[in-house]
Structure formats: C-alpha cells, structure tokens
Design a protein around this motif. Sequence first.
Motif, short mmCIF file in Angstrom:
data_model
loop_
_atom_site.label_atom_id
_atom_site.label_comp_id
_atom_site.label_asym_id
_atom_site.label_seq_id
_atom_site.Cartn_x
_atom_site.Cartn_y
_atom_site.Cartn_z
N ARG A 242 -7.46 40.81 51.80
CA ARG A 242 -8.69 41.60 51.94
C ARG A 242 -9.62 41.44 50.74
N LEU A 243 -9.10 40.97 49.61
CA LEU A 243 -9.96 40.75 48.44
C LEU A 243 -10.93 39.59 48.65
N THR A 244 -10.55 38.65 49.50
CA THR A 244 -11.31 37.41 49.76
C THR A 244 -11.84 36.76 48.48
N PRO A 245 -10.94 36.40 47.55
CA PRO A 245 -11.41 35.71 46.33
C PRO A 245 -11.97 34.34 46.66
N ALA A 246 -12.90 33.89 45.84
CA ALA A 246 -13.49 32.55 46.04
C ALA A 246 -12.47 31.46 45.75
N GLU A 247 -11.56 31.72 44.80
CA GLU A 247 -10.57 30.71 44.41
C GLU A 247 -9.31 31.41 43.93
N ILE A 248 -8.17 30.79 44.20
CA ILE A 248 -6.88 31.31 43.75
C ILE A 248 -6.34 30.38 42.67
N LEU A 249 -5.94 30.98 41.54
CA LEU A 249 -5.35 30.23 40.43
C LEU A 249 -3.88 30.66 40.33
N PRO A 250 -2.96 29.91 40.98
CA PRO A 250 -1.55 30.31 41.02
C PRO A 250 -0.80 29.86 39.77
N ALA A 251 0.43 30.32 39.64
CA ALA A 251 1.26 29.97 38.48
C ALA A 251 1.97 28.64 38.65
N HIS A 252 1.95 28.08 39.86
CA HIS A 252 2.59 26.79 40.11
C HIS A 252 1.72 25.98 41.06
N GLN A 253 1.90 24.66 41.02
CA GLN A 253 1.19 23.72 41.88
C GLN A 253 -0.27 23.57 41.46
#
Length: 342
Positions: A242-253
Amino acid sequence: MAQVYDHGGGVRSVQVPIPDNPLGHTLVYVVDTDRGPVLIDTGWDDPASWDTLAEGLTACGTAPAEIHGVVITHHHPDHHGLSGKVREASGAWVAMHAADAAIVRRTRATRPERWFSYMADKLTAAGAPDAHVSPLRTARRRGTLPGFSPALPDREIAPGELLDLPGRRLRAIWTPGHTPGHVCLHLEEEHPAQLPGHGRLFSGDHLLPEITPHIGLYEDPDDTTVTDPLGDYLASLERVGRLTPAEILPAHQHTFTDAPGRVRELLAHHEERLTGLLALLSEPLTPWQLAEHMEWNRPWEQIPYGSRNIAIAEAEAHLRRLVKLGRAEAVAGSEPVRYVAV
C-alpha cells in the motif's frame, strides 16, 4: 575490491560478503545526513567482510570512524553482525526494533547448552529422527556454539517513527514475519530519477526481487507463546504494498520497482503453498514428514543438515497458519505430534 553503487540523492550501497553462503553478500546502504553518514545494516561479522565494508565506505567518500548512526532492519548476523565494530570505530548509535532487541539480549544471556538442548527437544517434538538430533546433543555436551555475541542496540525503533536523521525523512515501517522485529525504512523523499511512486523503501529481507524470504518460527527457549509468523508476514506484505514506493532497495540481490506486483506474487506463492500442504495433510504427518514432502529448491536428500533445520521451521510456520485458519489440526494424543487437514 569493494563493489559500490550510487543510487542518487545521497544514497549509496556497499556489497559486504557473507562467508560460505549462497546469498553472496549483504547490501549495506550509506545514507548521507546533515550530521554524517548513517548505515542501514552492517553485514556479517568476519574480518574480510569488515575490510570490504571499510574499503567501500572509503569509496563512498567516508570511513568507519565517520559513521553517525546505524539502523538495523533485523537482528540476523548478515545484517547486524558488524554493528559493534562500526560503533567501536565511530561512536555511532545503533537502532533496532524492540522485538529484535529483546532477541539480541536473550541471545547474549542464554548459555550455549541451553540453545542446543532447546533445538534438540524442538526437533524431536517435530518428528526428526535420532540421527538428525544426536549432533545437537553432542554439541551441547561440548559446550560449543556456532553463534555470535551480537551488539546491544542503543536505541529502539518505534513503528511509524520518523527516525532522527537530520536533513532526511526516513520512517520505520514495522514488518514482522522474517523476524518479529523486522523493519522496512521508507525514505519519504522525491525519487532522484523522478520515478513514479512514493519515495524509496529499504526493504531488508522483507521484500526481495527474486527470493522468497524464509519464514520460520520465532525462536526463544524461554517463551511459550504460540506465534503466527507467516500470518504476520502476509499482513506486513500488504502494508508495504500500500506504500507504493517508487523503488525498493533490498538487502540482497538488486534494486527493483513495482512493489505491489512483487507483493502479489509473494501472497500468491504462500497461498499456493498452503493449498499444497493441505493436500499432503490428507493423512496425518509430523512437521518433519511434511518438510520431507514439500517442494524445495533441491531434493530433500540433497539438502544439507543446517538447511533441513530451516526447512522444518518453515514447515512449522505454515502449519501454524493452517491451524489458526481452522484448515488443519493436531491429532489428539499423537507423539511426536501429527497434523491433518480438516
């Protein structure tokens, strides 16, 4: 040489290696603030990992001694492992959600033999054969622990809190499931490349582009509360979607976009898995037997010892969810306990 990437808008990442692990590395994020750089996670506590982090920070134009603070997404050692060394080098504060901070305190206070005894008893109750359990009982007698003495955090993160990062808007989103105190961190600022959506999300292990995060039980030798980690995770996924972020910065990959789409994939995956388990539970099975029949990334015979323990925890988490939904139940009087679909 440390792999460093500039994500724009005063955010960089350093690939910190995880020794002997197929994940390869943890992405440690370096966020510029008006009081100096703040790290999101720190990586595994290993000399080579520390050297890589220090080299990467130099490439980012800073150094371990200049770190102002450390925000930990969750207590696992590939995220929190180097926090103590960063604090020793810089005097930085270390922040973590209260639920995971409690796990860190218990881990430091619990004797090694208590953990081995707990795990051996748990696996026996799940129907594990003696050949699998006996190494834990031997390890308990030796008093050895393949573990860590994690750093105690200085600050506890409250859900919804706007963290004290001068010049930045970073909000903590509580996302339990992978651990009880996992947090994602929402950078409530316009995307530097003007991507559509609402800011950027540091997702830790909650939302990964190509991997389904491990959901097991919340381990605590001294807590008998019956938790529902998978239920927590599924609810947390919807919150992040529901946040609909523009980009996700994960801890892996790697970084990615379309958080709602990835959330839908993961929700569908777990629903499909629960449905498949119900079919297996047409006959009573122990958690160990269920894990043997579940679909993994390789045949059960090829899964190494430690990974089998993780698989059992995942089977039990799914069983907990099915029982809570009223779709499965324990067979009265069975020992080790067996479950059957209802």
